[in-house]
Design a protein around this motif. Structure first.
Motif: not given
Length: 174
Positions: A110-111, A113-114, A159-160, A162, A173
């Motif tokens: 996730d990180q 992707a962000r 990828e993002r 949840d 972050t």
């Protein structure tokens, strides 16, 4: 609920205790451990590259995260792809039912992707870890022999995700 946050020097003793618990677990199963490197690994808590996974019970995992490819592991073209690299991910075996290693890996996905990165990459020296990382969505990209042993290199597309659904928050972050 679990939280990922940057490690600080004051975390060194807790990280050392957690790594020692993992070493005990590994050795009881006849596996190689990081016992001789515990001080060095825990000492990375103040380096600015280590992140810890914590819960109310304290620190239950750690990983080192960089944005630079390790020399010799990835081709120049691969190294140019924006990626996060995970090193020395260690978790407390007392929290196995919560899958802290998977939480750390998914947090990194996730990180990345962000940040607009394409990949999360990691390497290991044990085929059993390859199988474990594959359960987290990583794919084996290549293998090579190194002085330290046979190296397996893996990657997963960023990828993002949840993270809240997984019971995970991030303090800040990267």
């Amino acid at each position: 609920m679990f939280t990922m946050r940057p490690a600080i020097e004051a975390d060194t003793a807790a990280v050392e205790s957690m790594i020692t618990a993992r070493c005990d677990w590994m050795e009881q199963r006849g596996l190689e451990s990081w016992r001789e490197n515990v001080d060095d690994l825990a000492g990375q808590a103040g380096s600015g590259f280590m992140w810890v996974l914590e819960t109310e019970g304290g620190i239950v995992g750690c990983t080192t995260v960089t944005t630079h490819a390790p020399p010799k592991d990835w081709t120049p073209e691969e190294a140019e792809e924006r990626s996060l690299y995970l090193f020395t991910t260690v978790t407390d075996p007392g929290y196995r039912e919560h899958k802290p290693g998977t939480l750390i890996a998914l947090w990194a996905v996730d990180q990345a992707a962000r940040q607009g990165r394409q990949w999360v990459r990691r390497g290991c020296f044990f085929p059993e870890l390859v199988k474990y990382y594959e359960t987290q969505g990583f794919a084996l990209v290549k293998e090579m022999d190194r002085r330290a042993g046979h190296l397996y290199l893996l990657a997963r597309r960023a990828e993002r995700l949840d993270l809240a659904e997984l019971g995970l928050t991030t303090v800040v972050t990267i």
